[in-house]
Design an enzyme around this catalytic site. Structure first.
Site, PDB file in Angstrom:
ATOM      1  N   THR A  12      -4.480   8.576 -33.991  1.00 42.72           N
ATOM      2  CA  THR A  12      -5.071   7.330 -34.478  1.00 42.72           C
ATOM      3  C   THR A  12      -6.197   6.827 -33.592  1.00 42.72           C
ATOM      4  O   THR A  12      -7.199   6.299 -34.089  1.00 42.72           O
ATOM      5  CB  THR A  12      -3.974   6.248 -34.597  1.00 42.72           C
ATOM      6  N   SER A  59       1.489  14.285 -36.712  1.00 41.09           N
ATOM      7  CA  SER A  59       2.553  14.814 -37.570  1.00 41.09           C
ATOM      8  C   SER A  59       2.358  16.304 -37.836  1.00 41.09           C
ATOM      9  O   SER A  59       3.289  16.985 -38.277  1.00 41.09           O
ATOM     10  CB  SER A  59       2.612  14.039 -38.888  1.00 41.09           C
ATOM     11  N   THR A  89       0.703   8.909 -32.205  1.00 40.81           N
ATOM     12  CA  THR A  89       1.960   8.333 -31.755  1.00 40.81           C
ATOM     13  C   THR A  89       3.199   8.948 -32.394  1.00 40.81           C
ATOM     14  O   THR A  89       4.275   8.933 -31.799  1.00 40.81           O
ATOM     15  CB  THR A  89       1.980   6.813 -32.011  1.00 40.81           C
ATOM     16  N   ASP A  90       3.073   9.487 -33.601  1.00 38.18           N
ATOM     17  CA  ASP A  90       4.270   9.910 -34.330  1.00 38.18           C
ATOM     18  C   ASP A  90       5.092  10.953 -33.586  1.00 38.18           C
ATOM     19  O   ASP A  90       6.325  10.909 -33.586  1.00 38.18           O
ATOM     20  CB  ASP A  90       3.897  10.444 -35.712  1.00 38.18           C
ATOM     21  N   THR A 160      10.831   7.354 -26.486  1.00 44.26           N
ATOM     22  CA  THR A 160      11.025   7.574 -27.913  1.00 44.26           C
ATOM     23  C   THR A 160      10.225   6.524 -28.668  1.00 44.26           C
ATOM     24  O   THR A 160      10.071   5.391 -28.196  1.00 44.26           O
ATOM     25  CB  THR A 160      12.524   7.499 -28.292  1.00 44.26           C
ATOM     26  N   GLN A 271      23.144   8.935 -31.986  1.00 44.43           N
ATOM     27  CA  GLN A 271      22.197   8.178 -32.797  1.00 44.43           C
ATOM     28  C   GLN A 271      21.858   6.838 -32.150  1.00 44.43           C
ATOM     29  O   GLN A 271      20.850   6.221 -32.497  1.00 44.43           O
ATOM     30  CB  GLN A 271      22.781   7.937 -34.190  1.00 44.43           C
ATOM     31  N   CYS A 272      22.689   6.393 -31.221  1.00 41.07           N
ATOM     32  CA  CYS A 272      22.412   5.145 -30.512  1.00 41.07           C
ATOM     33  C   CYS A 272      21.298   5.383 -29.501  1.00 41.07           C
ATOM     34  O   CYS A 272      21.401   6.304 -28.679  1.00 41.07           O
ATOM     35  CB  CYS A 272      23.650   4.648 -29.775  1.00 41.07           C
TER      36      CYS A 272
END
Length: 336
Positions: A12, A59, A89-90, A160, A271-272
């Site tokens: 971006t 991406s 950033t993705d 992340t 997943q946390c």
């Protein structure tokens, strides 16, 4: 004067408006940089820029692009004091994680950054991210792959992506920031990796078959059995909490056992965003441990995927890969 190499991959930060939406255009970003007087101020390091071809939305990043970026750092390592990688950033956290493993013995800053708003727009966050990243890369205070965004310098393999549209787009849920950029840039000395001794060693990655499986309520594990073939070398499974799977996960265990015997390394992550996997703490996670899964502890999924690519590309056998997945190699996990 310190010398910094900017590696522009796309993303971006350098995109311009087109009839099909924002897209990178070769040569456009360099012209945008030349119009920013602060980049040539006396306090700034001297910088050069290499533009990758083709420029990519992140991406579309693959192992091939990770290898190109790492090779550029290695090829120019002796000529520069630090490196800034401009990236979308993705998948920035994936690339930062991969580079951290590929560049063993790194003794210079490699800072990934980008923006949520293109530099061609008046409110772009790219200008500050770029300037501060150049200052950090020239200062030489860090000796690792980092991600700088929104005033925070994060360890690359601990970061992340947190927000799709916020200017503070990244978090490091299980490790403190390495530096905070306010009026001054304040480094968290106790959080930094020590400067390594010896020469830089580059490990390029092979395009190893690796998968990611996210557990959800009502998941039908049998649907995933056909991907557990001998070709699948590693898989990251995102479980609930500290490594738990649904109570009817008995359907998953034979599949994992089959994968284990096929040579697949299964790494359990949570997943946390915050906290660590502790296989065996609950009955619903003990079964995973019994059939040979390894704990990703507090690693991000991005770091776990990159680490699997790296370890298999090193040529290690399955048991060695399993052992190293539970050991801290580049600051990516908190050792038990």
């Amino acid at each position: 004067m310190k010398n910094v190499l900017i590696i522009y991959t796309g993303g971006t930060i350098g995109m311009t408006r087109t009839e099909n939406g924002y897209a990178p255009q070769s040569g456009q970003f360099r012209r945008a940089m030349e119009a920013i007087p602060d980049l040539y101020a006396g306090q700034m390091p001297r910088w050069d820029m290499l533009e990758m071809d083709p420029l990519l939305d992140s991406s579309n990043m693959t192992v091939h692009e990770w290898n190109k970026i790492a090779q550029l750092v290695a090829d120019h390592y002796n000529a520069y004091d630090g490196f800034v990688v401009l990236h979308g950033t993705d998948t920035m956290a994936y690339t930062a994680s991969a580079l951290s493993f590929m560049l063993e013995g790194l003794a210079k800053p490699v800072i990934l950054t980008g923006s949520q708003i293109p530099m061609c727009e008046i409110r772009s966050d790219g200008r500050d991210n770029l300037i501060t990243s150049l200052l950090i890369a020239g200062a030489g205070e860090v000796h690792e792959v980092c991600l700088y965004f929104g005033g925070k310098l994060l360890r690359g393999n601990r970061a992340t992506k947190f927000s799709a549209d916020g200017l503070i787009a990244f978090l490091s849920p299980n490790y403190p920031s390495l530096a905070d950029a306010g009026i001054t840039i304040r480094y968290n000395e106790s959080a930094l990796l020590p400067k390594p001794k010896g020469a830089l060693k580059l490990q390029l990655l092979e395009n190893i078959p690796i998968g990611v499986l996210k557990v959800f309520p009502g998941i039908q594990f049998s649907l995933f059995e056909q991907i557990m073939t001998e070709r699948l070398r590693g898989i990251v499974i995102e479980t609930f909490g500290a490594g738990n799977i649904p109570g009817d996960g008995g359907a998953l265990l034979p599949i994992i056992e089959k994968a284990f015997h096929n040579g697949t390394v299964l790494t359990v992550c949570s997943q946390c965003p915050q906290g660590a996997v502790a296989l065996g703490t609950y009955e619903t996670s003990n079964a995973l441990k019994r059939v040979g899964a390894v704990s990703g502890l507090d690693m991000t999924t991005e770091a776990a995927v990159a680490k699997l690519y790296y370890l298999f590309s090193c040529g290690y056998e399955k048991e060695r890969v399993k052992a190293l997945m539970e050991q801290d190699l580049r600051g990516e996990m908190t050792a038990p």
